[in-house]
Design a protein around this motif. Structure first.
Motif, mmCIF file in Angstrom:
data_model
loop_
_atom_site.group_PDB
_atom_site.id
_atom_site.type_symbol
_atom_site.label_atom_id
_atom_site.label_comp_id
_atom_site.label_asym_id
_atom_site.label_seq_id
_atom_site.Cartn_x
_atom_site.Cartn_y
_atom_site.Cartn_z
ATOM 1 N N THR A 118 0.805 -1.226 0.000
ATOM 2 C CA THR A 118 0.000 0.000 0.000
ATOM 3 C C THR A 118 0.841 1.280 0.000
ATOM 4 O O THR A 118 0.552 2.207 -0.784
ATOM 5 C CB THR A 118 -0.973 0.008 1.187
ATOM 6 N N PRO A 119 1.898 1.397 0.822
ATOM 7 C CA PRO A 119 2.687 2.635 0.809
ATOM 8 C C PRO A 119 3.375 2.922 -0.525
ATOM 9 O O PRO A 119 3.754 4.062 -0.796
ATOM 10 C CB PRO A 119 3.723 2.407 1.920
ATOM 11 N N GLN A 120 3.541 1.879 -1.362
ATOM 12 C CA GLN A 120 4.208 2.064 -2.644
ATOM 13 C C GLN A 120 3.256 2.581 -3.722
ATOM 14 O O GLN A 120 3.704 2.993 -4.794
ATOM 15 C CB GLN A 120 4.803 0.739 -3.128
ATOM 16 N N LEU A 121 1.964 2.538 -3.449
ATOM 17 C CA LEU A 121 0.974 2.897 -4.458
ATOM 18 C C LEU A 121 0.598 4.369 -4.379
ATOM 19 O O LEU A 121 0.459 4.927 -3.290
ATOM 20 C CB LEU A 121 -0.291 2.044 -4.274
ATOM 21 N N PRO A 123 -1.769 7.399 -4.203
ATOM 22 C CA PRO A 123 -3.138 7.521 -3.688
ATOM 23 C C PRO A 123 -4.189 7.596 -4.801
ATOM 24 O O PRO A 123 -5.268 7.007 -4.677
ATOM 25 C CB PRO A 123 -3.084 8.826 -2.879
ATOM 26 N N GLN A 124 -3.869 8.294 -5.884
ATOM 27 C CA GLN A 124 -4.821 8.397 -6.981
ATOM 28 C C GLN A 124 -5.024 7.048 -7.661
ATOM 29 O O GLN A 124 -6.133 6.727 -8.117
ATOM 30 C CB GLN A 124 -4.351 9.432 -8.006
ATOM 31 N N ALA A 125 -3.959 6.249 -7.712
ATOM 32 C CA ALA A 125 -4.084 4.910 -8.301
ATOM 33 C C ALA A 125 -5.015 4.044 -7.463
ATOM 34 O O ALA A 125 -5.865 3.324 -7.992
ATOM 35 C CB ALA A 125 -2.710 4.253 -8.422
ATOM 36 N N ILE A 126 -4.862 4.113 -6.161
ATOM 37 C CA ILE A 126 -5.746 3.357 -5.268
ATOM 38 C C ILE A 126 -7.191 3.810 -5.468
ATOM 39 O O ILE A 126 -8.110 2.990 -5.539
ATOM 40 C CB ILE A 126 -5.322 3.547 -3.799
ATOM 41 N N LYS A 127 -7.387 5.110 -5.586
ATOM 42 C CA LYS A 127 -8.739 5.650 -5.777
ATOM 43 C C LYS A 127 -9.364 5.124 -7.065
ATOM 44 O O LYS A 127 -10.533 4.711 -7.077
ATOM 45 C CB LYS A 127 -8.690 7.182 -5.804
ATOM 46 N N GLU A 128 -8.590 5.117 -8.157
ATOM 47 C CA GLU A 128 -9.136 4.697 -9.437
ATOM 48 C C GLU A 128 -9.418 3.202 -9.501
ATOM 49 O O GLU A 128 -10.273 2.755 -10.275
ATOM 50 C CB GLU A 128 -8.183 5.109 -10.568
ATOM 51 N N TRP A 129 -8.711 2.415 -8.689
ATOM 52 C CA TRP A 129 -8.901 0.975 -8.699
ATOM 53 C C TRP A 129 -9.849 0.500 -7.596
ATOM 54 O O TRP A 129 -10.084 -0.700 -7.463
ATOM 55 C CB TRP A 129 -7.562 0.251 -8.571
ATOM 56 N N PHE A 138 -4.122 -4.958 -7.863
ATOM 57 C CA PHE A 138 -2.955 -4.150 -7.537
ATOM 58 C C PHE A 138 -2.662 -3.249 -8.736
ATOM 59 O O PHE A 138 -2.378 -3.751 -9.827
ATOM 60 C CB PHE A 138 -1.730 -5.035 -7.268
ATOM 61 N N PRO A 139 -2.728 -1.934 -8.581
ATOM 62 C CA PRO A 139 -2.392 -1.051 -9.712
ATOM 63 C C PRO A 139 -0.968 -1.321 -10.179
ATOM 64 O O PRO A 139 -0.043 -1.379 -9.366
ATOM 65 C CB PRO A 139 -2.517 0.352 -9.107
ATOM 66 N N TYR A 140 -0.812 -1.533 -11.467
ATOM 67 C CA TYR A 140 0.499 -1.898 -12.014
ATOM 68 C C TYR A 140 1.152 -0.726 -12.728
ATOM 69 O O TYR A 140 2.285 -0.365 -12.449
ATOM 70 C CB TYR A 140 0.324 -3.086 -12.964
ATOM 71 N N ASN A 141 0.461 -0.125 -13.675
ATOM 72 C CA ASN A 141 1.037 1.053 -14.329
ATOM 73 C C ASN A 141 -0.065 1.996 -14.794
ATOM 74 O O ASN A 141 -1.205 1.606 -14.983
ATOM 75 C CB ASN A 141 1.980 0.684 -15.488
ATOM 76 N N GLY A 142 0.312 3.244 -14.932
ATOM 77 C CA GLY A 142 -0.617 4.277 -15.373
ATOM 78 C C GLY A 142 -0.319 4.689 -16.800
ATOM 79 O O GLY A 142 0.425 4.027 -17.512
ATOM 80 N N PHE A 143 -0.906 5.786 -17.214
ATOM 81 C CA PHE A 143 -0.714 6.212 -18.591
ATOM 82 C C PHE A 143 -0.953 7.708 -18.733
ATOM 83 O O PHE A 143 -1.613 8.337 -17.912
ATOM 84 C CB PHE A 143 -1.694 5.481 -19.513
ATOM 85 N N LYS A 144 -0.380 8.245 -19.770
ATOM 86 C CA LYS A 144 -0.739 9.558 -20.295
ATOM 87 C C LYS A 144 -1.119 9.334 -21.751
ATOM 88 O O LYS A 144 -0.544 8.483 -22.419
ATOM 89 C CB LYS A 144 0.410 10.553 -20.171
ATOM 90 N N TRP A 145 -2.096 10.070 -22.237
ATOM 91 C CA TRP A 145 -2.657 9.789 -23.556
ATOM 92 C C TRP A 145 -2.748 11.086 -24.353
ATOM 93 O O TRP A 145 -3.811 11.672 -24.504
ATOM 94 C CB TRP A 145 -4.041 9.172 -23.393
ATOM 95 N N PRO A 146 -1.624 11.547 -24.874
ATOM 96 C CA PRO A 146 -1.611 12.823 -25.593
ATOM 97 C C PRO A 146 -1.991 12.679 -27.066
ATOM 98 O O PRO A 146 -2.193 11.569 -27.565
ATOM 99 C CB PRO A 146 -0.151 13.249 -25.478
ATOM 100 N N VAL A 147 -2.090 13.793 -27.723
ATOM 101 C CA VAL A 147 -2.166 13.820 -29.190
ATOM 102 C C VAL A 147 -0.740 14.028 -29.695
ATOM 103 O O VAL A 147 -0.026 14.914 -29.224
ATOM 104 C CB VAL A 147 -3.091 14.945 -29.690
ATOM 105 N N TRP A 148 -0.335 13.207 -30.632
ATOM 106 C CA TRP A 148 1.010 13.265 -31.200
ATOM 107 C C TRP A 148 0.968 14.117 -32.479
ATOM 108 O O TRP A 148 0.094 13.934 -33.329
ATOM 109 C CB TRP A 148 1.503 11.884 -31.567
ATOM 110 N N TYR A 149 1.937 14.996 -32.608
ATOM 111 C CA TYR A 149 2.027 15.832 -33.805
ATOM 112 C C TYR A 149 3.412 15.664 -34.422
ATOM 113 O O TYR A 149 4.424 15.867 -33.749
ATOM 114 C CB TYR A 149 1.802 17.304 -33.462
ATOM 115 N N ASN A 150 3.454 15.286 -35.688
ATOM 116 C CA ASN A 150 4.710 15.204 -36.426
ATOM 117 C C ASN A 150 4.982 16.596 -36.999
ATOM 118 O O ASN A 150 4.448 16.981 -38.040
ATOM 119 C CB ASN A 150 4.610 14.174 -37.554
ATOM 120 N N MET A 151 5.810 17.352 -36.278
ATOM 121 C CA MET A 151 6.021 18.746 -36.644
ATOM 122 C C MET A 151 6.770 18.895 -37.955
ATOM 123 O O MET A 151 6.640 19.913 -38.641
ATOM 124 C CB MET A 151 6.759 19.476 -35.522
#
Length: 337
Positions: A118-121, A123-129, A138-151
């Motif tokens: 628990t101390p390794q997790l 708090p937001q991960a615990i909330k979402e799960w 057990f929450p394993y990994n999170g994510f960010k989901w951006p829009v990719w732009y090839n400049m």
């Protein structure tokens, strides 16, 4: 760095099994795992090394089943036959959102505390799960989901920066199409297209409205949801999307962007490893442009902690020693990632 991680694991692993429920049946030298990390994916080779090292260090055999696209169906079918895997590693989405409520997997809240996880997790991960007071996995990994732009491609048609408004988004799509270059790509035939549609739909909605609409399915009765749906229709009828986008899946989306066939896409952090070094130097990670009357002042992007969790099945709960093994996998994988 990995050697240092392994050394740090020793005191943690030695206390993981305390308080674990066991039974007289089952084989403590094997552990069956159902997961979604394909061996050919960018993260697949690393994950296979994790499993191999875990087998070696804990003197167990892992029987793994990989079901990248239909893991939830595979699990539910095997559960009905009482032959489900001991451990399931999938994201908190689709059918899996009901598993904890229906008793298809066990509540791991007390185990996380007993094993010192628990101390390794986050708090937001615990909330979402957490569902109805239960920690679904057990929450394993999170994510960010951006829009990719090839400049590089955008610059080649006179676009100096990534679009931040919906009007700029539409105009950039027209410039790319007129120049014979691919615009925005998404998997219009699978989950990636649906998720992008939902993000556009949410352009005018508050967080509370989004939760209510998605939970109850009251899309048509919410005026802001309907504004977002009409916004998507406008986008669909514009020049923004690449040709035949409706028939693509997520893998084809990634491939088309990676190879320069598209200038923009919406893809999560799990796709980062697939981009070549030559490509990444031209990539700008931003958000989805917003309409001028949106309550959001900046482009939006998804982020969260539900990419993957470590679920324990009823079979896994019964297996002698499985608690120690599951805990070991969790701590080990956390060290790698």
């Amino acid at each position: 760095m990995w050697l240092a991680c392994f050394c740090a694991l020793v005191p943690l692993l030695s206390s993981c099994g305390q308080g674990t429920t066991t039974s007289s049946s089952g084989d403590s030298t094997t552990l069956s795992i159902l997961h979604i990390t394909g061996k050919a994916t960018p993260s697949g080779a690393l994950f296979q090394k994790i499993l191999h090292d875990f087998e070696t260090q804990n003197h167990v055999t892992i029987n793994q089943t990989i079901a990248a696209s239909d893991a939830t169906q595979v699990y539910e079918t095997s559960l009905l036959a009482h032959k489900e895997a001991d451990v399931v590693m999938v994201n908190l989405a689709d059918k899996a959102t009901e598993w904890s409520k229906e008793g298809a997997t066990i509540d791991v809240k007390d185990l996380a505390q007993q094993w010192g996880i628990t101390p390794q997790l986050q708090p937001q991960a615990i909330k979402e799960w957490t569902q109805n007071g239960k920690l679904a996995a057990f929450p394993y990994n999170g994510f960010k989901w951006p829009v990719w732009y090839n400049m590089s491609l955008l610059n080649s048609v006179g676009v100096a920066k990534a679009p931040t408004t919906f009007d700029e988004f539409l105009a950039d799509g027209t410039k790319l199409k007129n120049a014979g270059k691919g615009g925005f790509v998404v998997g219009g035939n699978d989950w990636s297209g649906y998720t992008f549609f939902v993000q556009v739909m949410e352009s005018y909605m508050s967080d509370s409205d989004i939760a209510t609409v998605l939970q109850n399915g009251t899309y048509c009765s919410n005026p802001d949801a309907m504004k977002g749906i009409n916004l998507f229709i406008k986008l669909r009828n514009s020049d923004v999307f690449v040709k035949d986008v409706a028939g693509l899946n997520a893998d084809q989306m990634n491939s088309q962007f990676y190879t320069g066939g598209a200038s923009m896409m919406s893809a999560g952090s799990w796709a980062f490893a697939g981009a070549s070094k030559d490509l990444t130097k031209n990539i700008y990670l931003g958000g989805l442009p917003v309409p001028s009357d949106s309550p959001y002042s900046k482009p939006t992007a998804y982020q969260g902690y539900t990419s993957m969790g470590i679920w324990i099945s009823p079979n896994g709960q019964k297996k002698p020693g499985s608690g120690t093994q599951v805990c070991s996998i969790h701590v080990l994988t956390q060290s790698y990632w």
